[in-house]
Scaffold this motif. Sequence first.
Motif, PDB file in Angstrom:
ATOM      1  N   ASP A 151       0.839  -1.192   0.000  1.00 18.57           N
ATOM      2  CA  ASP A 151       0.000   0.000   0.000  1.00 18.57           C
ATOM      3  C   ASP A 151       0.878   1.247   0.000  1.00 18.57           C
ATOM      4  OD1 ASP A 151       0.922   0.363   2.612  1.00 18.57           O
ATOM      5  OD2 ASP A 151      -0.943  -0.313   3.543  1.00 18.57           O
ATOM      6  N   ASP A 152       0.244   2.413   0.080  1.00 14.06           N
ATOM      7  CA  ASP A 152       0.977   3.691   0.022  1.00 14.06           C
ATOM      8  C   ASP A 152       2.099   3.759   1.056  1.00 14.06           C
ATOM      9  OD1 ASP A 152      -0.177   5.059  -2.070  1.00 14.06           O
ATOM     10  OD2 ASP A 152      -1.754   5.944  -0.859  1.00 14.06           O
ATOM     11  N   GLU A 176      -2.312  11.740  -5.581  1.00 13.91           N
ATOM     12  CA  GLU A 176      -1.818  10.490  -6.163  1.00 13.91           C
ATOM     13  C   GLU A 176      -2.196  10.448  -7.633  1.00 13.91           C
ATOM     14  OE1 GLU A 176      -3.638   7.117  -4.335  1.00 13.91           O
ATOM     15  OE2 GLU A 176      -5.622   7.578  -5.104  1.00 13.91           O
ATOM     16  N   THR A 178      -2.228   7.192  -9.824  1.00 13.77           N
ATOM     17  CA  THR A 178      -1.977   5.785 -10.110  1.00 13.77           C
ATOM     18  C   THR A 178      -2.946   5.284 -11.165  1.00 13.77           C
ATOM     19  OG1 THR A 178      -1.649   3.629  -9.056  1.00 13.77           O
ATOM     20  CG2 THR A 178      -3.559   4.903  -8.347  1.00 13.77           C
ATOM     21  N   ASN A 278      -5.055  -3.556  -3.589  1.00 13.37           N
ATOM     22  CA  ASN A 278      -3.814  -2.876  -4.026  1.00 13.37           C
ATOM     23  C   ASN A 278      -3.132  -3.589  -5.188  1.00 13.37           C
ATOM     24  OD1 ASN A 278      -3.952  -0.828  -1.952  1.00 13.37           O
ATOM     25  ND2 ASN A 278      -3.291  -2.398  -0.511  1.00 13.37           N
ATOM     26  N   PRO A 282       0.986   1.917  -6.007  1.00 14.56           N
ATOM     27  CA  PRO A 282       0.687   3.243  -5.437  1.00 14.56           C
ATOM     28  C   PRO A 282       1.624   4.301  -6.018  1.00 14.56           C
ATOM     29  CG  PRO A 282       0.811   1.569  -3.711  1.00 14.56           C
ATOM     30  CD  PRO A 282       1.342   0.938  -4.954  1.00 14.56           C
ATOM     31  N   ARG A 284       2.004   8.113  -4.960  1.00 14.74           N
ATOM     32  CA  ARG A 284       1.820   9.379  -4.258  1.00 14.74           C
ATOM     33  C   ARG A 284       2.894  10.361  -4.697  1.00 14.74           C
ATOM     34  NH1 ARG A 284      -0.194   8.788   1.003  1.00 14.74           N
ATOM     35  NH2 ARG A 284       0.355  10.963   1.467  1.00 14.74           N
TER      36      ARG A 284
END
Length: 342
Positions: A151-152, A176, A178, A278, A282, A284
């Motif tokens: 995850d992030d 973000e 993605t 997910n 990710p 960010r």
Amino acid sequence: MRRRRTTAGLLALTVLTGCAGTSGVPAPVSPAAGSGVPAGPVRIAAGPTGQTAVLAHVYAGRLREAGFDATVVETGTERADYLAALERGDADLVADYSGNLYLHLRGRAPVGSATPAPTGAAGPGRTPAPEDGGLAEDLSELLGLGEERADDDDVLSGVRDVLPKGLRALEPAPAENTVAVVVTRATAVEHELEDLEDLGPVCDELAIGTDLDFAGRSYGPEGLEDAYECVPERFVPFGDQEELVDALLGDRVQAAALFTASPAIEDNALVVLADPLNNFVPQRVVPVGDEELPAAAVEVVDEVSAQIDTDDLVLMTRMTTARDPYTPEEAARYWLEGGDDT
């Protein structure tokens, strides 16, 4: 003439996208001047995409307001180039995307271009799929997560662990960009779709439109099948985002893989299907800077980052990829002024 056109164009953009920043008008940061901290020069690399170039000018603008001699410098759009510039001391800061940055630092190819192409053009900087199709298939393994998907927070922690000596990751922005699967509102209602788990049981009834690289990505056909048991009727590749969106709106495909900061999502009221497992890497926005960057400058950058969300990336992308595009500096100035270009 340019200023009159800019004012009219940005007023129209304001109607479409709302005010910049999460609270309407970006808040000014505490000035470094008078704080006892020398306001030395800060050089900010433009980075890999049009979005990061706008962000570079945003950070530079706020740093200048705080008393720093801040400039945006061109160090190339390849990660190896601007990371080397940071290590040499030719640049002090750059904005990047967490997933692609981590994959680069671990020796993996980045995930395509995070900036949609201007209308009628192919995507800039599109990275060919690797021959083994294993772009991010072992992202979780690289992060030491085993079977658990990253995850992030996992990716941001990984970035901090593998950055070259002398560099540091500053606070990430909420923004973000993605890859996500999107559908029209009609399709979402018809099949009761909110996330990719809902898509799995009806996936074989749908065609999914993608870019040219999607089939070679591990988050593509392989990832969707492994994570969500989603095996569509067919995948349909497109070399142009406008054609892909037109196909989706015309029901020639019933779902499409787009970047979440694509203006096409907002413009066409498309529904972004959540990715609870997910599957997608990710991405960010995370600034990377020299460890010797003054604390007052870091404070300014962190405060600015906290104000930048995905809607802001949409606005920046819309402005810099329009038929009559704004420069990254113009787009940054518009954001910094809260949408007021008068």
